[in-house]
Structure formats: structure tokens, C-alpha cells
Scaffold this motif. Structure first.
Motif, PDB file in Angstrom:
ATOM      1  N   GLU A   1       0.831  -1.206   0.000  1.00 45.15           N
ATOM      2  CA  GLU A   1       0.000   0.000   0.000  1.00 45.15           C
ATOM      3  C   GLU A   1       0.866   1.256   0.000  1.00 45.15           C
ATOM      4  N   PHE A   2       1.937   1.233   0.763  1.00 46.62           N
ATOM      5  CA  PHE A   2       2.836   2.387   0.827  1.00 46.62           C
ATOM      6  C   PHE A   2       3.479   2.657  -0.534  1.00 46.62           C
ATOM      7  N   LEU A   3       4.043   1.606  -1.135  1.00 51.04           N
ATOM      8  CA  LEU A   3       4.737   1.793  -2.405  1.00 51.04           C
ATOM      9  C   LEU A   3       3.775   2.154  -3.525  1.00 51.04           C
ATOM     10  N   ASN A   4       2.546   1.696  -3.446  1.00 47.75           N
ATOM     11  CA  ASN A   4       1.564   2.059  -4.457  1.00 47.75           C
ATOM     12  C   ASN A   4       1.396   3.572  -4.536  1.00 47.75           C
ATOM     13  N   LEU A   5       1.395   4.242  -3.367  1.00 47.21           N
ATOM     14  CA  LEU A   5       1.249   5.699  -3.357  1.00 47.21           C
ATOM     15  C   LEU A   5       2.584   6.408  -3.534  1.00 47.21           C
ATOM     16  N   PHE A   6       3.566   6.058  -2.725  1.00 45.22           N
ATOM     17  CA  PHE A   6       4.817   6.820  -2.680  1.00 45.22           C
ATOM     18  C   PHE A   6       5.703   6.596  -3.908  1.00 45.22           C
ATOM     19  N   GLU A   7       5.699   5.375  -4.428  1.00 44.35           N
ATOM     20  CA  GLU A   7       6.614   5.063  -5.538  1.00 44.35           C
ATOM     21  C   GLU A   7       5.897   5.074  -6.879  1.00 44.35           C
ATOM     22  N   ARG A   8       4.818   4.270  -7.000  1.00 44.97           N
ATOM     23  CA  ARG A   8       4.180   4.112  -8.306  1.00 44.97           C
ATOM     24  C   ARG A   8       3.287   5.295  -8.675  1.00 44.97           C
ATOM     25  N   THR A   9       2.553   5.823  -7.695  1.00 41.26           N
ATOM     26  CA  THR A   9       1.614   6.900  -8.011  1.00 41.26           C
ATOM     27  C   THR A   9       2.269   8.271  -7.997  1.00 41.26           C
ATOM     28  N   LEU A  10       3.021   8.590  -6.939  1.00 40.93           N
ATOM     29  CA  LEU A  10       3.582   9.931  -6.782  1.00 40.93           C
ATOM     30  C   LEU A  10       5.064  10.018  -7.131  1.00 40.93           C
ATOM     31  N   ASP A  11       5.733   8.872  -7.276  1.00 37.96           N
ATOM     32  CA  ASP A  11       7.155   8.853  -7.640  1.00 37.96           C
ATOM     33  C   ASP A  11       7.979   9.763  -6.731  1.00 37.96           C
ATOM     34  N   LEU A  12       7.851   9.556  -5.431  1.00 38.17           N
ATOM     35  CA  LEU A  12       8.496  10.425  -4.451  1.00 38.17           C
ATOM     36  C   LEU A  12       9.918  10.003  -4.101  1.00 38.17           C
ATOM     37  N   GLY A  13      10.274   8.760  -4.401  1.00 43.51           N
ATOM     38  CA  GLY A  13      11.602   8.321  -4.015  1.00 43.51           C
ATOM     39  C   GLY A  13      11.871   6.890  -4.403  1.00 43.51           C
ATOM     40  N   VAL A  14      12.788   6.259  -3.651  1.00 44.27           N
ATOM     41  CA  VAL A  14      13.287   4.924  -3.992  1.00 44.27           C
ATOM     42  C   VAL A  14      13.182   4.009  -2.768  1.00 44.27           C
ATOM     43  N   TRP A  15      12.726   2.779  -2.974  1.00 38.47           N
ATOM     44  CA  TRP A  15      12.620   1.768  -1.925  1.00 38.47           C
ATOM     45  C   TRP A  15      13.910   0.955  -1.870  1.00 38.47           C
ATOM     46  N   HIS A  16      14.485   0.812  -0.663  1.00 40.83           N
ATOM     47  CA  HIS A  16      15.702   0.024  -0.454  1.00 40.83           C
ATOM     48  C   HIS A  16      15.318  -1.220   0.340  1.00 40.83           C
ATOM     49  N   GLU A  17      15.218  -2.331  -0.349  1.00 41.90           N
ATOM     50  CA  GLU A  17      14.695  -3.558   0.259  1.00 41.90           C
ATOM     51  C   GLU A  17      15.584  -4.062   1.387  1.00 41.90           C
ATOM     52  N   SER A  18      16.895  -4.009   1.215  1.00 34.88           N
ATOM     53  CA  SER A  18      17.786  -4.586   2.225  1.00 34.88           C
ATOM     54  C   SER A  18      17.681  -3.855   3.559  1.00 34.88           C
ATOM     55  N   ASP A  19      17.433  -2.552   3.524  1.00 32.50           N
ATOM     56  CA  ASP A  19      17.348  -1.757   4.753  1.00 32.50           C
ATOM     57  C   ASP A  19      15.908  -1.501   5.186  1.00 32.50           C
ATOM     58  N   ARG A  20      14.968  -1.816   4.304  1.00 30.49           N
ATOM     59  CA  ARG A  20      13.551  -1.509   4.534  1.00 30.49           C
ATOM     60  C   ARG A  20      13.365  -0.010   4.809  1.00 30.49           C
ATOM     61  N   ILE A  21      13.942   0.782   3.937  1.00 27.56           N
ATOM     62  CA  ILE A  21      13.877   2.238   4.048  1.00 27.56           C
ATOM     63  C   ILE A  21      13.491   2.818   2.684  1.00 27.56           C
ATOM     64  N   PHE A  22      12.630   3.822   2.708  1.00 28.20           N
ATOM     65  CA  PHE A  22      12.259   4.551   1.502  1.00 28.20           C
ATOM     66  C   PHE A  22      12.874   5.938   1.597  1.00 28.20           C
ATOM     67  N   THR A  23      13.701   6.311   0.607  1.00 32.79           N
ATOM     68  CA  THR A  23      14.352   7.627   0.630  1.00 32.79           C
ATOM     69  C   THR A  23      13.802   8.491  -0.490  1.00 32.79           C
ATOM     70  N   SER A  24      13.684   9.779  -0.217  1.00 34.67           N
ATOM     71  CA  SER A  24      13.124  10.709  -1.196  1.00 34.67           C
ATOM     72  C   SER A  24      14.131  10.995  -2.311  1.00 34.67           C
ATOM     73  N   HIS A  25      13.606  11.423  -3.458  1.00 35.16           N
ATOM     74  CA  HIS A  25      14.462  11.795  -4.589  1.00 35.16           C
ATOM     75  C   HIS A  25      15.311  13.013  -4.279  1.00 35.16           C
ATOM     76  N   ASP A  26      14.913  13.825  -3.308  1.00 31.09           N
ATOM     77  CA  ASP A  26      15.661  15.045  -2.997  1.00 31.09           C
ATOM     78  C   ASP A  26      17.129  14.761  -2.713  1.00 31.09           C
ATOM     79  N   ARG A  27      17.418  13.574  -2.191  1.00 26.90           N
ATOM     80  CA  ARG A  27      18.794  13.214  -1.863  1.00 26.90           C
ATOM     81  C   ARG A  27      19.692  13.323  -3.103  1.00 26.90           C
ATOM     82  N   TYR A  28      19.138  13.053  -4.255  1.00 27.97           N
ATOM     83  CA  TYR A  28      19.937  13.021  -5.474  1.00 27.97           C
ATOM     84  C   TYR A  28      19.962  14.377  -6.187  1.00 27.97           C
ATOM     85  N   HIS A  29      19.321  15.361  -5.596  1.00 27.62           N
ATOM     86  CA  HIS A  29      19.346  16.699  -6.171  1.00 27.62           C
ATOM     87  C   HIS A  29      20.074  17.677  -5.247  1.00 27.62           C
TER      88      HIS A  29
END
Length: 436
Positions: A86-114
Motif C-alpha cells: 500500500e505504501f509503495l503504491n502511493l509513494f513510488e508508483r503513483t507519486l514517484d516520491l523516491g526509492v525503496w531500499h529492500e535490504s534496509d527496509r527504508i524509503f528515501t526521497s528523490h531530494d537526496r539526489y538533487h
């Protein structure tokens, strides 16, 4: 998402890239609440877990984005099955807010890369909350708070992480049992706590929930289970062992006079060594649970020294504990200067009836800060058969109720009608600087 139409149960992204949310009334109440702790209790399939990511996304936006946020569920299995999709459906697929890191179970925003300040969402299991201990979080979404795996200790760890930011929490859950969630949040809400909003969501509030299924479940389920599972309302489940226990028997701590008689119950185990101290008012005969010790990974001598330290100067009349086959434990503690005797009653049902009588006569109390005891007392239940009827003498998940076992052992020496005379059965042992 630009130029793509995305439709879900209550969300839509238009071709212009605008996110439109269509909440039902239960979700809208949670959305509009300005309280710090917002708990949404409701039926399965009422839209609790799919609502959580929307609340968290708005909270990230409202708090200035940068920093850490928490997403906590009862187990990692539930994380994979419900919360993460449910989280990734909104944050990643719908709004494209960042990247999911499976090994750490952490979602980081795209701002890090800007080159801008980043925000991240840390996912934690309630059964393994250490992942959140280093975070200083700004908000948290907790899913399935009502599961028995979601312990009070996890809730306390989460709120500690939010202290500096005075961060808000959304809790979404079906109700499964009585326990810390009721005493810590629901009861306080009922008493008017200004920081808590408790929102009960009936299954029919969800416009897509089939009324025929609702009525079928109402026919086939016992009333308590239907209320908890399909109406989001607390009810007393069948099989609760100590239905004679009342929250009126939970009292504020006071200084116990040193001369009052004390009794200690023990439950043994290498990882769960538990001791429960009772004080008895000599004027009324009433008992009060005033201290809990729960530790593991120590030697018998280390445990015994701690017991003696905690009990220094106290009027200890008896120490009782262990099952019939655990004489080795009793002998080891006795050799370490903390003599423990056998219970008078070994049968679980007989011990339960003894404790039940104390509650029924309103003569057994507990200090409010003895939360482990209270949580166990409210959730200690008989297993249920296929018809939801209690199975006599079969405790559900018995191995996790260490305080209840320690209590039974201690009270085998203290029948309510013999409470006063029991004070004269055993010589007084007052612990001083030296071991007994």
C-alpha cells in the motif's frame, strides 16, 4: 504519472497529474483530526491500511519534509503482505516520491539526489523495534496496533523517537484482544485525554463493503467478535480468564509501609525469569501487586542478589514458584540465599480459581505502573474451539504469560477467606544488608 490515469479504491491521479482522494466518512474523520494520536479502529477491508500512506504523505509535507518518519506494523510478514504494497503504491508508483531500499527496509526521497535535504521512511516490525532506536522521527504510522505481537514496549519506543518533534501518530487496526492498547489509548480517550482521537469505523462505512457479507457475519459470529472485527468496537472476548478483574482494581502508586507483609511469586526460565511482589494491608487483608522483575541471561546467583537488593528491609513472609518438575530451580535459588518453596497447588485451573476469587471479592489490586502485569491480566484467555467456546484448562499461548504464572504460585498460599491467618503461617524474614 503525467498523462496517465491511475484509479484505486479512493484515489485518482488525473491526466493533469492532480491527486484526488475520495475518503469515506471514517477515513475523513481520521484525516480531519488534529489530535496528536489518531487511532482508527475498524473492520477488516474498511480501508485502514490503504489510508495510512496518504496520512503519512501529508504529514511529511506538513512538517517540512526533511528528516525521518516511521512506518511500523506488527510483524515483517504483515509488512510484506499489507503495509509495504500500500505504501509503495502511493509513494513510488503513483507519486514517484523516491526509492525503496529492500535490504534496509527504508524509503528515501528523490531530494537526496538533487543535493537537497532528504527525508526517509524507516519501516519497523513491532516484534523487532530496534531499527527505530537511532531515529529522531517527525511522525509515525502504526498499522495493526491491536495484534498481540505489537507490544507496549514497541509503542513506548516509537513515542520516544517522536519526543523532540512532538510528532503525530496514526494508528490503524482491527481489534483482536484487550490489552495495553485499550488501557493506554482507548480508556484515556474515553476519559477525555485531549491528545487522543479514537475513531471507530463500522464495515458498512466503506461503500464497497457487501451488506450481505456484513449480515452473514453478524449471524454466525458471537456478538463480541462481530463488534470487534466488523464494528471497530471494544467488547469483552469470550475466554477471558479473569473477567472478575476490573480496571477499578488498578490504583495509583503510594509508599507501602515497610511493616506490611510481603509475598513473592516466581516463574523460572533462562530467558524469562519473573518475580512478582505482593504487599498485604494488615488492616483489610487486601493484596497489592507493587513490583515486577523480568529478566534473562543471568545466573541464578545474579537473579537472587537482585531480588535481595530490591527487597531490602521488606517484611517477606514467603517466596513461592515453579512447576512440579522445577525443584532444581528452587534448590538453586535457595542455595543462593533466596529460598523458594513449592506451590500448594500445581494444577493451573485450581490456581486460577484462587486468583479469580481475590478479584471477585475486590481484594486484589495492582499499581498502575505495573503495566506488564495489567497487559497480561487483560489478555490472559482460554483457547477457543471452532464454535468460539472456551476450551477448559487450555490457556491460549500460555508460555508468554509469565506474570500470571508467578501470581498463581504466590496466591496458592493465600486463599481470600484465610488472608489474615496466612500472615501467621510463616516466620517473618526481614532482608537487611546481608543475605539470608
Amino acid at each position: 504519472i503525467w498523462g496517465v490515469m491511475v484509479v484505486a479504491a479512493f484515489q485518482e491521479v488525473t491526466v493533469e497529474g492532480e491527486l484526488i482522494r475520495r475518503f469515506h466518512s471514517g477515513q475523513m474523520r481520521a484525516w480531519d483530526s488534529e489530535k496528536r494520536f489518531v487511532i482508527m479502529s475498524g473492520s477488516t477491508q474498511v480501508g485502514k491500511t490503504c489510508f495510512g500512506p496518504h496520512w503519512l504523505e501529508r504529514e511529511i509535507d506538513n512538517t517540512g519534509s526533511q528528516g525521518d518518519y516511521l512506518a511500523v506494523t506488527a510483524t515483517f510478514k504483515l509488512l510484506k503482505l499489507k503495509m509495504q504494497p500500500e505504501f509503495l503504491n502511493l509513494f513510488e508508483r503513483t507519486l514517484d516520491l523516491g526509492v525503496w531500499h529492500e535490504s534496509d527496509r527504508i524509503f528515501t526521497s528523490h531530494d537526496r539526489y538533487h543535493g537537497a535535504e532528504a527525508w526517509r521512511v524507516i519501516f519497523v516490525s513491532a516484534t523487532n523495534p530496534e531499527g527505530a532506536e537511532s531515529a529522531t522521527a517527525k511522525a509515525a504510522w502504526c498499522d495493526e496496533l491491536g495484534q498481540h505481537q505489537f507490544k507496549r514496549e514497541t509503542w513506548e519506543a516509537i513515542t520516544r523517537r517522536l519526543t523532540l518533534a512532538q510528532g503525530r501518530v496514526l494508528g490503524t487496526t482491527t481489534l483482536y484482544e484487550l490489552g495495553w492498547l485499550k488501557t493506554e489509548l482507548y480508556d484515556r480517550w474515553k476519559e477525555g485525554d485531549p491528545d487522543i482521537d479514537w475513531i471507530e469505523v463500522d464495515a458498512l462505512v466503506n461503500p464497497v463493503f457487501p451488506r450481505a457479507e456484513y449480515e452473514r457475519q453478524k449471524r454466525i459470529l458471537p456478538g463480541w467478535k462481530f463488534n470487534m472485527f466488523y464494528r471497530g468496537m471494544y467488547d469483552r472476548p469470550a475466554g477471558i480468564v479473569y473477567d472478575s478483574f476490573s480496571t477499578d482494581q488498578v490504583i495509583d502508586r503510594f509508599e507501602v509501609p515497610p511493616e506490611w507483609p510481603r509475598y513473592v511469586g516466581h516463574d523460572f526460565g533462562p530467558n524469562n525469569t519473573v518475580a512478582l511482589w505482593f504487599a498485604q494491608n494488615p488492616g483489610t487483608g487486601n493484596l497489592i501487586v507493587y513490583r515486577i522483575y523480568h529478566s534473562g541471561g543471568k545466573s541464578t546467583i545474579e537473579h537472587a542478589e537482585k531480588f535481595k537488593e530490591l527487597s531490602e528491609g521488606e517484611n517477606i513472609l514467603s517466596r513461592v514458584g515453579g512447576a512440579r518438575h522445577e525443584q532444581g530451580w528452587r534448590d538453586a535459588f535457595t542455595a543462593a540465599g533466596w529460598p523458594i518453596r513449592e506451590p500448594r497447588l500445581y494444577e493451573v485451573s485450581a490456581g486460577i480459581q484462587r486468583v479469580y476469587g481475590w478479584h471477585k471479592l475486590n481484594r486484589l489490586f495492582v499499581f498502575r505502573d505495573c503495566t506488564e502485569y495489567i497487559d497480561e491480566k487483560l489478555s490472559y484467555s482460554y483457547a477457543l474451539d471452532d464454535n468460539y467456546d472456551p476450551i477448559p484448562d487450555k490457556i491460549d499461548q500460555k508460555s508468554k504469560f509469565h506474570c500470571m504464572d508467578a501470581e498463581r504460585y504466590a496466591i496458592t498460599f493465600l486463599a481470600p477467606e484465610l488472608a489474615m491467618s496466612n500472615q501467621r503461617e510463616t516466620p517473618v524474614h526481614r532482608l537487611g544488608k546481608k543475605a539470608e
